[in-house]
Motif scaffolding. Structure first.
Motif, PDB file in Angstrom:
ATOM      1  N   THR A  66       0.805  -1.215   0.000  1.00  0.00           N
ATOM      2  CA  THR A  66       0.000   0.000   0.000  1.00  0.00           C
ATOM      3  C   THR A  66       0.844   1.275   0.000  1.00  0.00           C
ATOM      4  O   THR A  66       0.588   2.193  -0.784  1.00  0.00           O
ATOM      5  CB  THR A  66      -0.964   0.015   1.202  1.00  0.00           C
ATOM      6  N   VAL A  67       1.839   1.356   0.853  1.00  0.00           N
ATOM      7  CA  VAL A  67       2.683   2.553   0.937  1.00  0.00           C
ATOM      8  C   VAL A  67       3.480   2.727  -0.348  1.00  0.00           C
ATOM      9  O   VAL A  67       3.587   3.838  -0.878  1.00  0.00           O
ATOM     10  CB  VAL A  67       3.612   2.482   2.170  1.00  0.00           C
ATOM     11  N   VAL A  69       2.663   1.738  -3.333  1.00  0.00           N
ATOM     12  CA  VAL A  69       1.740   2.179  -4.390  1.00  0.00           C
ATOM     13  C   VAL A  69       1.600   3.698  -4.347  1.00  0.00           C
ATOM     14  O   VAL A  69       1.668   4.370  -5.386  1.00  0.00           O
ATOM     15  CB  VAL A  69       0.360   1.497  -4.252  1.00  0.00           C
ATOM     16  N   GLN A  70       1.429   4.258  -3.173  1.00  0.00           N
ATOM     17  CA  GLN A  70       1.284   5.713  -3.052  1.00  0.00           C
ATOM     18  C   GLN A  70       2.570   6.428  -3.462  1.00  0.00           C
ATOM     19  O   GLN A  70       2.532   7.459  -4.136  1.00  0.00           O
ATOM     20  CB  GLN A  70       0.894   6.103  -1.622  1.00  0.00           C
ATOM     21  N   GLU A  71       3.719   5.873  -3.080  1.00  0.00           N
ATOM     22  CA  GLU A  71       5.004   6.470  -3.467  1.00  0.00           C
ATOM     23  C   GLU A  71       5.177   6.457  -4.988  1.00  0.00           C
ATOM     24  O   GLU A  71       5.593   7.454  -5.583  1.00  0.00           O
ATOM     25  CB  GLU A  71       6.162   5.729  -2.801  1.00  0.00           C
ATOM     26  N   HIS A  73       2.806   6.290  -7.256  1.00  0.00           N
ATOM     27  CA  HIS A  73       1.833   7.214  -7.839  1.00  0.00           C
ATOM     28  C   HIS A  73       2.306   8.666  -7.727  1.00  0.00           C
ATOM     29  O   HIS A  73       2.239   9.426  -8.685  1.00  0.00           O
ATOM     30  CB  HIS A  73       0.465   7.033  -7.186  1.00  0.00           C
ATOM     31  N   ASN A  74       2.801   9.042  -6.558  1.00  0.00           N
ATOM     32  CA  ASN A  74       3.305  10.406  -6.368  1.00  0.00           C
ATOM     33  C   ASN A  74       4.429  10.723  -7.346  1.00  0.00           C
ATOM     34  O   ASN A  74       4.457  11.802  -7.952  1.00  0.00           O
ATOM     35  CB  ASN A  74       3.791  10.611  -4.936  1.00  0.00           C
ATOM     36  N   GLU A  77       3.093  11.032 -11.000  1.00  0.00           N
ATOM     37  CA  GLU A  77       2.410  12.319 -11.190  1.00  0.00           C
ATOM     38  C   GLU A  77       3.415  13.461 -11.309  1.00  0.00           C
ATOM     39  O   GLU A  77       3.267  14.333 -12.162  1.00  0.00           O
ATOM     40  CB  GLU A  77       1.444  12.603 -10.047  1.00  0.00           C
ATOM     41  N   LYS A  83      -2.898   9.303 -14.372  1.00  0.00           N
ATOM     42  CA  LYS A  83      -3.447   8.009 -13.962  1.00  0.00           C
ATOM     43  C   LYS A  83      -4.593   7.594 -14.879  1.00  0.00           C
ATOM     44  O   LYS A  83      -5.479   8.393 -15.173  1.00  0.00           O
ATOM     45  CB  LYS A  83      -3.951   8.108 -12.519  1.00  0.00           C
ATOM     46  N   LYS A  99       0.070  -5.403  -8.131  1.00  0.00           N
ATOM     47  CA  LYS A  99      -0.676  -4.160  -8.349  1.00  0.00           C
ATOM     48  C   LYS A  99      -0.369  -3.659  -9.753  1.00  0.00           C
ATOM     49  O   LYS A  99       0.786  -3.451 -10.100  1.00  0.00           O
ATOM     50  CB  LYS A  99      -0.266  -3.093  -7.330  1.00  0.00           C
ATOM     51  N   MET A 101      -0.716  -0.659 -12.364  1.00  0.00           N
ATOM     52  CA  MET A 101      -0.932   0.784 -12.378  1.00  0.00           C
ATOM     53  C   MET A 101      -0.724   1.272 -13.803  1.00  0.00           C
ATOM     54  O   MET A 101       0.384   1.157 -14.336  1.00  0.00           O
ATOM     55  CB  MET A 101       0.049   1.470 -11.424  1.00  0.00           C
TER      56      MET A 101
END
Length: 114
Positions: A66-67, A69-71, A73-74, A77, A83, A99, A101
């Motif tokens: 989970t963490v 994935v956020q890293e 994505h950031n 971007e 996305k 995952k 993406m």
């Protein structure tokens, strides 16, 4: 800079290995990526002026990602990727969480005169 170089640069600060298409190392968590579609996004004077690069980032992990994935994505971007979709999978044969993406980046077409 190629689209692959842009992805590698964007994800270079992460604490997991990142590689194009395949990974042959020993890490329990790693990232692979590839382009699944390049297509013309804009034309002018009968020439392609903008190309859409549709890419897939795959996070593979034996634990909670989970963490990470956020890293990812950031960072994507910040690098100018938009996305499209995220999907959670579990690969039963490999016993690993996966995952998916998907992103888009539109760039000036290389065939357009400078």
């Amino acid at each position: 800079m190629t689209i692959n170089q842009e992805i590698l640069f964007a994800l270079s600060g992460l604490s997991v290995p990142v590689s194009f298409q395949t990974y042959s190392g020993k890490a329990d968590t790693y990232i692979t990526f590839f382009t699944y579609l390049d297509k013309a996004e804009q034309h002018a004077d009968d020439r392609e002026v903008a190309t859409g690069h549709y890419v897939q980032i795959d996070i593979w992990s034996r634990g909670d990602y989970t963490v990470l994935v956020q890293e990812v994505h950031n960072q994507m971007e910040k690098a100018g990727f938009q996305k499209i979709s995220f999907t959670d999978l579990y690969e039963k044969d490999l016993k690993i969480y996966h995952k998916v993406m998907r992103y888009l980046k539109v760039k000036e077409a290389s065939t357009w005169p400078k």
